[in-house]
Write an enzyme that holds these catalytic residues in place. Structure first.
Site, mmCIF file in Angstrom:
data_model
loop_
_atom_site.group_PDB
_atom_site.id
_atom_site.type_symbol
_atom_site.label_atom_id
_atom_site.label_comp_id
_atom_site.label_asym_id
_atom_site.label_seq_id
_atom_site.Cartn_x
_atom_site.Cartn_y
_atom_site.Cartn_z
ATOM 1 N NE ARG A 67 3.637 -9.337 2.459
ATOM 2 C CZ ARG A 67 4.766 -8.767 2.062
ATOM 3 N NH1 ARG A 67 5.819 -9.511 1.793
ATOM 4 N NH2 ARG A 67 4.857 -7.483 1.912
ATOM 5 C CE1 TYR A 195 -0.022 -9.526 8.778
ATOM 6 C CE2 TYR A 195 1.156 -10.507 6.933
ATOM 7 C CZ TYR A 195 0.496 -9.439 7.500
ATOM 8 O OH TYR A 195 0.326 -8.289 6.769
ATOM 9 C CE LYS A 204 0.018 -9.284 -0.479
ATOM 10 N NZ LYS A 204 -0.124 -8.203 -1.463
ATOM 11 C CG HIS A 224 1.546 -6.017 -4.947
ATOM 12 N ND1 HIS A 224 2.585 -5.536 -4.164
ATOM 13 C CD2 HIS A 224 0.507 -6.178 -4.103
ATOM 14 C CE1 HIS A 224 2.185 -5.420 -2.921
ATOM 15 N NE2 HIS A 224 0.927 -5.796 -2.848
ATOM 16 C CB SER A 246 3.357 -4.115 1.331
ATOM 17 O OG SER A 246 3.510 -5.237 0.501
ATOM 18 C CB CYS A 248 3.272 2.422 -0.890
ATOM 19 S SG CYS A 248 4.936 2.077 -0.322
ATOM 20 C CG ASP A 273 -2.920 -6.310 -2.199
ATOM 21 O OD1 ASP A 273 -2.004 -5.468 -2.175
ATOM 22 O OD2 ASP A 273 -2.773 -7.484 -1.813
ATOM 23 N NE ARG A 365 -1.536 -5.464 6.851
ATOM 24 C CZ ARG A 365 -1.184 -5.461 5.552
ATOM 25 N NH1 ARG A 365 -2.084 -5.458 4.611
ATOM 26 N NH2 ARG A 365 0.093 -5.428 5.215
HETATM 27 C C1 OXD Z 1 0.944 -6.787 1.510
HETATM 28 C C2 OXD Z 1 -0.500 -6.969 1.707
HETATM 29 O O1 OXD Z 1 1.733 -7.036 2.445
HETATM 30 O O2 OXD Z 1 -1.266 -6.618 0.791
HETATM 31 O O3 OXD Z 1 1.331 -6.370 0.408
HETATM 32 O O4 OXD Z 1 -0.915 -7.477 2.749
HETATM 33 MN MN MN Z 2 -0.237 -6.113 -1.021
#
Ligand code: OXD
Ligand code: MN
Length: 581
Positions: A67, A195, A204, A224, A246, A248, A273, A365
């Site tokens: 991002r 992306y 998002k 989130h 993100s 974590c 998420d 990913r």
């Molecule tokens: C982020 C995702 O970047 O979930 O938080 O992709």
């Molecule tokens: Mn996320």
């Protein structure tokens, strides 16, 4: 008469000039055709179909792998409504500047019209979106991540009540890349990036940035957060929502497998998420997962950290920017077993473990259907969602923040979320490992002024009956020598057990200046290598350190001027008082 959707598609085609237009129905045949086209054009590579049936690899442009927060804008009419937490332009300036980049951008390409539902198909809390994109990778990924196609068109009918998302790869140049939100118009424009977080506009852009904006207007929460349920040996199930920044460990926690020592417990995944949370007819807070798939970080994922997701991604999945072994298998740093002697790296170049570079991009990913997850909750598609009893705010902090503690009440809990900070990760293009404030893990995703956002949280607390308890967690605290003090992963269940013990008023704690902290005897450490001294360190409240932190918090709160609710200031002052006592 043309429907609002047909009109918008027509206008967009006039402006972007695609070669042809494809309306997605979401069928398997359509998906297979998109994949076949991408295989033919080289946009996708086939993985070993024996080991990974229906799985493919996509390599993105090397400048387009995460991002891009500095190119992401929230364009409200008034600058203060976007707040200091967002980049801002006037809607008119944004349309002028970015509109040009869409002019003729789809020439020679197919324009996909992708109708989708965020949330279970029949849920009253679900919302409709349509993404127009010139990327078949995006269209195919949206089929995994959302309820895409006919079901969405049927639900939409002739209504104009949907979020519009216009996406073009443009020329993929970072100089001509913008992710623009017009929350007042329920509109998103994204150009110059393929992306996931920039281009799969349901995630998002809609579910969080526009979602949070709509949630404030309509009286709900778009967060989130992962959502999980824990079933205890007694058969009682308690649901928790947890907001971590993100990369974590939300996906890993959501799919936790209880270790041998925690017999009789089961963890059920509802989402990994995003949570949309509404006040139900009973006055409690109920959560749905608006997504239908997981867009997870590959590096570090293995049979120890997340066996459930390892099983999930074995079929029907798209991998992005991982390495490729000579046997056609996906590979990334931290995968089980030895690294392959040689492979093709994420950029398509020959690679060996001696290359001195990463085989997979740190933000590589997988995109995979949630329904394939062995731990998926039997209630994950319940139209009303699941009732939330606890909310966790967790960061990645080497120092200061204890393993877990509970807020004194809802308002104090909102303050704990508001003052959260975390070390940055590879999920965004900026320096990694720097502590930054990330309130409620929403800093990159809150679609309006965060001062107003905290005000909305405070107002929600007044409306919810039996409000969830709020906790802060930190799996990442380190010793003086820089070693992790807590084993994490499956063992985090021991912390969740304390959390649900607090919910049901069965677990003890000690009152400290920062909140209720478990006493050493309140956390089960049987059978793990956490000594009494380590546990003491994990639960310690360092008064000096917290006094310093409260000053940093003041600086942060100050940025929001009079938009920062007085209650949050009062909480910081009360904290300072308690620490000095
Ligand atoms: C982020 C995702 O970047 O979930 O938080 O992709
Ligand atoms: Mn996320």
């Amino acid at each position: 008469m043309a429907t609002p959707l047909e009109q918008w598609v027509e206008e967009t085609a006039q402006h972007t000039r695609p070669k042809n237009i494809h309306w997605c129905d979401g069928s398997e045949a359509e998906y297979n055709k998109m994949i076949a086209d991408m295989l033919a054009s080289g946009t996708m590579l086939e993985l070993n179909q024996k080991a990974y049936p229906n799985c493919y690899l996509h390599r993105s442009d090397p400048s387009d792998v995460a991002r891009t927060e500095h190119l992401t804008f929230v364009c409200t009419s008034a600058k203060e409504d976007a707040g200091p937490n967002n980049n801002w332009m006037t809607p008119a300036d944004a349309k002028e500047k970015v509109g040009k980049l869409f002019a003729g951008a789809m020439q020679g390409r197919t324009m996909y019209v992708v109708p989708y539902i965020m949330g279970p198909v029949t849920s009253p809390f679900s919302q409709l979106g349509v993404e127009i994109t010139d990327s078949p990778y995006v269209a195919a990924s949206m089929r995994i991540m959302t309820r895409m196609g006919k079901a969405a068109l049927d639900r939409l009918g002739a209504s104009g009540n949907f979020v519009k998302g216009l996406h073009s790869l443009g020329d993929l140049s970072p100089e001509r890349r913008f992710i623009i939100h017009f929350p007042e118009e329920r509109l998103i424009w994204s150009v110059g990036s393929g992306y996931g977080g920039n281009a799969l506009l349901g995630k998002k852009c809609f579910a969080l940035r526009l979602g949070s904006f709509m949630a404030r207007e309509e009286g709900w929460l778009a967060e989130h957060c992962l959502i999980l349920g824990i079933e205890e040996p007694s058969g009682r199930t308690t649901y928790i929502a947890a907001a971590f920044p993100s990369a974590c460990g939300k996906t890993n926690l959501a799919m936790l497998i209880p270790p041998e020592s925690q017999k009789g417990y089961k963890v059920f995944t509802v989402g990994d998420d995003i949570a949309w949370m509404h006040i139900g007819a009973d006055g409690r807070l109920w959560a749905i997962n608006p997504e239908a798939g997981f867009f997870g970080v590959a590096p570090g994922t293995n049979y120890k950290t997340n066996p459930n997701v390892m099983e999930t991604i074995k079929r029907n999945s798209i991998f992005t920017n991982v390495a490729l072994t000579p046997d056609g298998l996906p590979w990334w740093e931290g995968l089980d077993g030895d690294p392959p002697a040689n492979a093709i790296d994420w950029q398509g170049k020959p690679w060996t473990p001696q290359s001195g570079t990463k085989g997979a991009h740190p933000n590589s990913r997988f995109t995979t259907p949630a329904s394939q997850c062995p731990s998926i909750s039997p209630h994950w598609e319940d139209p009303n969602g699941v009732p939330i009893s606890a909310i966790l705010f967790g960061g990645r902090r080497a120092k200061l923040v204890p393993l877990v503690y509970q807020s004194f009440n809802w308002q104090h809990g909102v303050f704990l979320g508001a003052t959260m900070a975390s070390e940055t990760t590879a999920a965004a293009t900026s320096a990694v490992g720097v502590v930054r404030r990330d309130p409620m893990a929403m800093l990159p995703f809150c679609g309006y002024n965060m001062g107003d956002y905290f005000g909305h949280w405070l107002a929600m607390g007044k409306r919810i009956k039996q409000a969830p308890l709020i906790f802060r967690t930190n799996w990442f605290r380190q010793s003086q020598e820089g070693k992790f003090l807590w084993p994490g992963f499956g063992e985090n269940l021991r912390v969740l057990r304390w959390v649900i013990g607090r919910v049901h008023q069965e677990a003890g704690a000690v009152e400290t200046p920062i909140g209720y902290v478990p006493r050493p005897q309140d956390i089960d450490t049987n059978g793990i290598a956490v000594s009494p001294t380590m546990l003491q360190e994990l639960l310690a409240v360092d008064r000096e350190g917290w006094i310093e932190a409260s000053h940093g918090q003041r600086e942060f709160l100050d940025k929001f001027g009079d938009r920062m609710p007085r209650e949050i200031w009062q909480e910081n002052e009360a904290l300072e008082q308690r620490l000095k006592r």
